[in-house]
Design an enzyme around this catalytic site. Structure first.
Site, PDB file in Angstrom:
ATOM      1  N   ASP A  37       0.095  25.233  24.349  1.00 31.20           N
ATOM      2  CA  ASP A  37       1.335  25.359  24.298  1.00 31.20           C
ATOM      3  C   ASP A  37       2.655  24.319  24.398  1.00 31.20           C
ATOM      4  O   ASP A  37       2.335  23.197  24.801  1.00 31.20           O
ATOM      5  CB  ASP A  37       1.826  26.454  25.626  1.00 31.20           C
ATOM      6  CG  ASP A  37       3.116  27.260  25.266  1.00 31.20           C
ATOM      7  OD1 ASP A  37       2.902  28.523  25.233  1.00 31.20           O
ATOM      8  OD2 ASP A  37       4.119  26.797  24.905  1.00 31.20           O
ATOM      9  N   ILE A  38       3.583  24.436  23.410  1.00 33.22           N
ATOM     10  CA  ILE A  38       4.314  23.219  23.464  1.00 33.22           C
ATOM     11  C   ILE A  38       5.084  22.897  24.667  1.00 33.22           C
ATOM     12  O   ILE A  38       5.340  21.750  25.069  1.00 33.22           O
ATOM     13  CB  ILE A  38       5.631  23.635  22.426  1.00 33.22           C
ATOM     14  CG1 ILE A  38       6.440  22.419  22.114  1.00 33.22           C
ATOM     15  CG2 ILE A  38       6.294  24.919  22.680  1.00 33.22           C
ATOM     16  CD1 ILE A  38       7.359  22.544  21.034  1.00 33.22           C
ATOM     17  N   ASP A  75       2.506  20.488  20.317  1.00 34.22           N
ATOM     18  CA  ASP A  75       3.311  21.412  19.323  1.00 34.22           C
ATOM     19  C   ASP A  75       2.544  21.737  18.023  1.00 34.22           C
ATOM     20  O   ASP A  75       1.910  20.730  17.325  1.00 34.22           O
ATOM     21  CB  ASP A  75       4.501  20.636  18.693  1.00 34.22           C
ATOM     22  CG  ASP A  75       5.611  21.111  17.843  1.00 34.22           C
ATOM     23  OD1 ASP A  75       5.199  22.380  17.241  1.00 34.22           O
ATOM     24  OD2 ASP A  75       6.676  20.665  18.103  1.00 34.22           O
ATOM     25  N   ASN A 102      -1.606  32.117  17.646  1.00 36.24           N
ATOM     26  CA  ASN A 102      -0.437  33.029  18.334  1.00 36.24           C
ATOM     27  C   ASN A 102       0.835  32.666  18.314  1.00 36.24           C
ATOM     28  O   ASN A 102       2.012  33.166  18.512  1.00 36.24           O
ATOM     29  CB  ASN A 102      -1.079  33.656  19.677  1.00 36.24           C
ATOM     30  CG  ASN A 102       0.035  34.148  20.509  1.00 36.24           C
ATOM     31  OD1 ASN A 102       0.203  35.239  20.127  1.00 36.24           O
ATOM     32  ND2 ASN A 102       0.720  33.549  21.414  1.00 36.24           N
ATOM     33  N   SER A 155       3.380  40.559  12.279  1.00 35.91           N
ATOM     34  CA  SER A 155       4.339  41.387  13.021  1.00 35.91           C
ATOM     35  C   SER A 155       4.494  42.660  12.008  1.00 35.91           C
ATOM     36  O   SER A 155       4.157  42.536  10.923  1.00 35.91           O
ATOM     37  CB  SER A 155       5.474  40.419  12.914  1.00 35.91           C
ATOM     38  OG  SER A 155       6.864  41.241  13.286  1.00 35.91           O
ATOM     39  N   TYR A 173      11.874  34.405   9.191  1.00 40.91           N
ATOM     40  CA  TYR A 173      10.565  35.121  10.235  1.00 40.91           C
ATOM     41  C   TYR A 173       9.894  36.131   9.214  1.00 40.91           C
ATOM     42  O   TYR A 173       8.659  36.137   9.512  1.00 40.91           O
ATOM     43  CB  TYR A 173      11.253  35.800  11.399  1.00 40.91           C
ATOM     44  CG  TYR A 173      10.577  36.367  12.171  1.00 40.91           C
ATOM     45  CD1 TYR A 173       9.802  35.581  13.254  1.00 40.91           C
ATOM     46  CD2 TYR A 173      10.029  37.737  12.241  1.00 40.91           C
ATOM     47  CE1 TYR A 173       9.000  35.942  14.330  1.00 40.91           C
ATOM     48  CE2 TYR A 173       8.921  38.301  13.278  1.00 40.91           C
ATOM     49  CZ  TYR A 173       8.670  37.412  14.255  1.00 40.91           C
ATOM     50  OH  TYR A 173       7.837  37.865  15.227  1.00 40.91           O
ATOM     51  N   LYS A 177       5.813  35.800   8.480  1.00 40.66           N
ATOM     52  CA  LYS A 177       4.725  36.847   8.902  1.00 40.66           C
ATOM     53  C   LYS A 177       4.361  37.327   7.812  1.00 40.66           C
ATOM     54  O   LYS A 177       3.122  37.825   7.681  1.00 40.66           O
ATOM     55  CB  LYS A 177       5.461  37.823   9.944  1.00 40.66           C
ATOM     56  CG  LYS A 177       6.079  37.137  11.114  1.00 40.66           C
ATOM     57  CD  LYS A 177       4.836  36.530  11.805  1.00 40.66           C
ATOM     58  CE  LYS A 177       5.215  36.191  13.354  1.00 40.66           C
ATOM     59  NZ  LYS A 177       4.294  35.582  13.985  1.00 40.66           N
ATOM     60  N   VAL A 206       7.359  43.247  21.419  1.00 39.34           N
ATOM     61  CA  VAL A 206       6.514  43.160  22.548  1.00 39.34           C
ATOM     62  C   VAL A 206       7.169  42.584  23.815  1.00 39.34           C
ATOM     63  O   VAL A 206       8.327  41.870  23.689  1.00 39.34           O
ATOM     64  CB  VAL A 206       5.150  42.105  22.403  1.00 39.34           C
ATOM     65  CG1 VAL A 206       4.187  42.267  23.616  1.00 39.34           C
ATOM     66  CG2 VAL A 206       4.581  42.566  21.197  1.00 39.34           C
TER      67      VAL A 206
END
Length: 273
Positions: A37-38, A75, A102, A155, A173, A177, A206
């Protein structure tokens, strides 16, 4: 006996939200976890991202299930940093069987950065980061000749532009996706003959910090028509992270052993509305 006993899963964006949920759900079924994770801000993102403390909590929750976890900050846009975590995690836990790229961001409501910066950040995290992750690990999976499973997080915006807008954030976005689906289909064609299955999940909204924050709340108040067009067919506002994790568990376990190259919606009917 768990469905994933003896498996190692590499998960990005594992500090909180869907990524943490996936780590816990797979660990419940016996998998060990390499968590990335960043755990730091991205300047143009208008809501708080995960922190080192969040990533430490993921570690605690997985270890409480008596599973091993190797967690580090990196990152996904930084391929050398990602490679370093991957190699160290493999040295610690063993070769990777499951890949969940993810990590993702959203930028609705951003006004303080140029359109170019916003669009680039969304594409680089949500699409290039996915490619960085799989391109590092897939060749090793092929060389190992032991099969495996990869699930990309798309998504509802990866199957429909409905609910988006003409902003660089919304366009970036949706483009990212949709691009994830292209990666999934191409990787499925390459990797499925090696018994490495590649699929995508398409969640509706979500209930995570990516959605439940003041910045997106303000955008929704200012764009009621867009919000209405993105409503689910079932009478719920959002699904829970574990709903996505359960779908992923199906795809990466032997329950889905002959499923590859598909886009699986977990969207409360959004895609058929």
């Amino acid at each position: 006996m768990g469905k994933l006993d003896g498996k190692v899963a590499f998960i990005t964006g594992a500090g909180r939200g869907q990524g943490r949920s996936h780590a816990i759900r797979l660990a419940q079924e016996g998998a060990d976890i390499i968590a990335v994770d960043i755990a730091a801000p991205i300047a143009s993102v208008p809501y708080p991202l995960s922190t080192p403390e969040d990533l430490a909590e993921t570690v605690r929750l997985v270890e409480a299930l008596d599973r091993r976890i190797y967690a580090r900050q990196a990152d996904v846009r930084d391929k050398p940093a990602l490679k370093a975590v991957y190699e160290a995690g493999v040295a610690e836990l063993g070769p990777v069987d499951i890949v969940l790229p993810n990590a993702g961001i959203i930028h609705h409501g951003v006004k303080d950065f140029s359109p170019e910066e916003i669009f680039r950040d969304v594409i680089d995290v949500n699409l290039v980061g996915v490619w960085n992750t799989i391109s590092l690990i897939a060749p090793d999976m092929v060389a190992r000749d032991a099969g495996g499973a990869i699930v990309l997080t798309s998504s509802t915006q990866g199957s429909s532009g409905r609910g988006g807008d003409g902003s660089p954030a919304g366009l970036g976005y949706a483009a990212a996706k949709h691009g994830v689906v292209g990666l999934m289909r191409t990787y499925a064609n390459w990797l499925s003959p090696h018994n490495i299955r590649v699929n995508a999940v398409h969640p509706t909204g979500v209930a995570t910090g990516m959605i439940l924050n003041d910045a997106l709340g303000r955008w929704m108040e200012e764009n009621p028509a867009g919000v209405a067009s993105a409503a689910n067919l079932m009478p719920i506002g959002m699904v829970d992270p574990v709903d996505i994790s359960n779908a992923i568990l199906f795809l990466v376990s032997d329950d889905g052993r002959y499923v590859t190259g598909i886009s699986l919606p977990v969207d409360a009917g959004f895609s058929v509305k």
